[in-house]
Design a protein around this motif. Sequence first.
Motif, mmCIF file in Angstrom:
data_model
loop_
_atom_site.group_PDB
_atom_site.id
_atom_site.type_symbol
_atom_site.label_atom_id
_atom_site.label_comp_id
_atom_site.label_asym_id
_atom_site.label_seq_id
_atom_site.Cartn_x
_atom_site.Cartn_y
_atom_site.Cartn_z
ATOM 1 N N VAL A 115 0.850 -1.192 0.000
ATOM 2 C CA VAL A 115 0.000 0.000 0.000
ATOM 3 C C VAL A 115 0.884 1.240 0.000
ATOM 4 O O VAL A 115 1.741 1.407 0.872
ATOM 5 C CB VAL A 115 -0.942 0.011 1.227
ATOM 6 C CG1 VAL A 115 -1.709 1.324 1.306
ATOM 7 C CG2 VAL A 115 -1.913 -1.164 1.154
ATOM 8 N N ALA A 116 0.666 2.104 -0.989
ATOM 9 C CA ALA A 116 1.497 3.305 -1.118
ATOM 10 C C ALA A 116 1.058 4.410 -0.177
ATOM 11 O O ALA A 116 1.894 5.123 0.388
ATOM 12 C CB ALA A 116 1.445 3.801 -2.563
ATOM 13 N N SER A 117 -0.250 4.558 -0.002
ATOM 14 C CA SER A 117 -0.752 5.618 0.868
ATOM 15 C C SER A 117 -2.189 5.326 1.275
ATOM 16 O O SER A 117 -2.897 4.578 0.611
ATOM 17 C CB SER A 117 -0.685 6.986 0.168
ATOM 18 O OG SER A 117 -1.545 7.011 -0.958
ATOM 19 N N VAL A 118 -2.607 5.928 2.380
ATOM 20 C CA VAL A 118 -3.984 5.817 2.868
ATOM 21 C C VAL A 118 -4.482 7.224 3.163
ATOM 22 O O VAL A 118 -3.811 8.005 3.845
ATOM 23 C CB VAL A 118 -4.074 4.966 4.161
ATOM 24 C CG1 VAL A 118 -5.524 4.882 4.637
ATOM 25 C CG2 VAL A 118 -3.509 3.572 3.926
ATOM 26 N N LEU A 143 -15.521 5.838 5.562
ATOM 27 C CA LEU A 143 -15.154 5.970 4.157
ATOM 28 C C LEU A 143 -13.728 6.495 4.013
ATOM 29 O O LEU A 143 -13.371 7.495 4.642
ATOM 30 C CB LEU A 143 -16.129 6.935 3.469
ATOM 31 C CG LEU A 143 -15.985 7.125 1.952
ATOM 32 C CD1 LEU A 143 -16.335 5.847 1.212
ATOM 33 C CD2 LEU A 143 -16.881 8.271 1.493
ATOM 34 N N PHE A 144 -12.929 5.827 3.197
ATOM 35 C CA PHE A 144 -11.588 6.322 2.914
ATOM 36 C C PHE A 144 -11.054 5.692 1.633
ATOM 37 O O PHE A 144 -11.687 4.800 1.055
ATOM 38 C CB PHE A 144 -10.625 6.067 4.084
ATOM 39 C CG PHE A 144 -10.349 4.613 4.375
ATOM 40 C CD1 PHE A 144 -9.395 3.907 3.655
ATOM 41 C CD2 PHE A 144 -11.035 3.960 5.393
ATOM 42 C CE1 PHE A 144 -9.127 2.572 3.932
ATOM 43 C CE2 PHE A 144 -10.779 2.636 5.674
ATOM 44 C CZ PHE A 144 -9.825 1.930 4.943
ATOM 45 N N THR A 145 -9.912 6.163 1.178
ATOM 46 C CA THR A 145 -9.267 5.586 0.000
ATOM 47 C C THR A 145 -7.834 5.188 0.337
ATOM 48 O O THR A 145 -7.240 5.688 1.285
ATOM 49 C CB THR A 145 -9.229 6.590 -1.178
ATOM 50 O OG1 THR A 145 -8.483 7.744 -0.787
ATOM 51 C CG2 THR A 145 -10.631 6.995 -1.592
ATOM 52 N N PHE A 146 -7.298 4.257 -0.470
ATOM 53 C CA PHE A 146 -5.882 3.920 -0.360
ATOM 54 C C PHE A 146 -5.342 3.598 -1.748
ATOM 55 O O PHE A 146 -6.109 3.272 -2.664
ATOM 56 C CB PHE A 146 -5.639 2.776 0.633
ATOM 57 C CG PHE A 146 -6.114 1.416 0.176
ATOM 58 C CD1 PHE A 146 -5.242 0.529 -0.463
ATOM 59 C CD2 PHE A 146 -7.417 1.005 0.408
ATOM 60 C CE1 PHE A 146 -5.667 -0.730 -0.866
ATOM 61 C CE2 PHE A 146 -7.852 -0.253 0.020
ATOM 62 C CZ PHE A 146 -6.979 -1.134 -0.615
ATOM 63 N N SER A 147 -4.034 3.718 -1.893
ATOM 64 C CA SER A 147 -3.388 3.493 -3.191
ATOM 65 C C SER A 147 -2.509 2.257 -3.134
ATOM 66 O O SER A 147 -1.816 2.013 -2.139
ATOM 67 C CB SER A 147 -2.531 4.699 -3.586
ATOM 68 O OG SER A 147 -3.323 5.848 -3.713
ATOM 69 N N CYS A 148 -2.528 1.503 -4.219
ATOM 70 C CA CYS A 148 -1.678 0.314 -4.319
ATOM 71 C C CYS A 148 -0.339 0.680 -4.954
ATOM 72 O O CYS A 148 -0.281 1.510 -5.870
ATOM 73 C CB CYS A 148 -2.368 -0.743 -5.180
ATOM 74 S SG CYS A 148 -3.926 -1.344 -4.493
ATOM 75 N N THR A 149 0.720 0.061 -4.485
ATOM 76 C CA THR A 149 2.052 0.382 -4.995
ATOM 77 C C THR A 149 2.208 -0.010 -6.456
ATOM 78 O O THR A 149 2.984 0.587 -7.193
ATOM 79 C CB THR A 149 3.137 -0.331 -4.165
ATOM 80 O OG1 THR A 149 2.841 -1.738 -4.129
ATOM 81 C CG2 THR A 149 3.183 0.202 -2.749
#
Length: 226
Positions: A115-118, A143-149
Motif C-alpha cells: 500500500v502506497a498511501s492511505v 469511508l476512505f481511500t488507499f493506493s496500491c504500490t
Amino acid sequence: GNALCGFVVEKGDFDWKSDKFPILSKPCDSYHGIDFASVFGKDGPVAEMFGVKGQKGLAFTVGCRALGLRDCGPCASPFNAFLISMGMETLPLRMAKHCQNALEVAEFLKAHPNVASVSYAGLKDSKYNELANKYCPKGASGLFTFSCTGGFEDAKKVVNAVEMISLVANLGDTRTLIAHPASMMHSQLTEEQQIAAGADPSVLRMSIGIEDAQDIINDLKQALER
C-alpha cells in the motif's frame, strides 16, 4: 440499504414573500387562490395561531406537502417508514462501529508494504486529523481511500481478489464495500482527469461496514498478497 427516504426540515424564519419564489408567494389556483407565504409564513395567521408570529413559519413545508406530494407522490409507504425509523434508532450504534472498524483497517493498510498511501482523516498523521477531531470527535466515518504500490493493475487485482468484501460502487452499507474508481465510476475520464478528481489508477475506495474488523483485515491481506 433496505429503504431510501428524505426529510424536509424547515427552520421557519425565512421570508418567502418575494417574486423569486412565485410558487409560494403568488396565489395558487389549485387551492382557491391561497398564498402560502402570506398564510403559512412567519408573519401569517397560522404562525399567530401557534403564538410564534414574526418568528417561525411553515410556508415551505406546507407547500411541499400540498404541491410536491400531490404532483410527485413523495410519501414513504408505512413499511418503508418503519424500516427508516428502525434504522435511525440504531444509527449511533452502527456509526460507532463503522468508525472504529475504519480506523483499524486504515492503520493496517498504512503499515502494509503493498500500500502506497492511505487517505483517512482518522489517522493521526492525516493533514485533516485536527479538523476531524474538531468536527467529528466521535469518529471520522467509515469511508476512505488507499493506493496500491503496483498502480492500475494491482488495484484491479485487489478488488477482484476480495472474498468477503463486496465489489460495488455503493456507500454506507453495513457490509464492507470496495470500488476501483479508475475502472468503474471514473472509467470514462482520461488518466489526467482521474488524477485531478483524486481517483488516479492506483486508488481504491473503501466503505467500511460493521463486521468484525479482523475479518475485514484478513480479506484485504489475502487480496493484497496474492
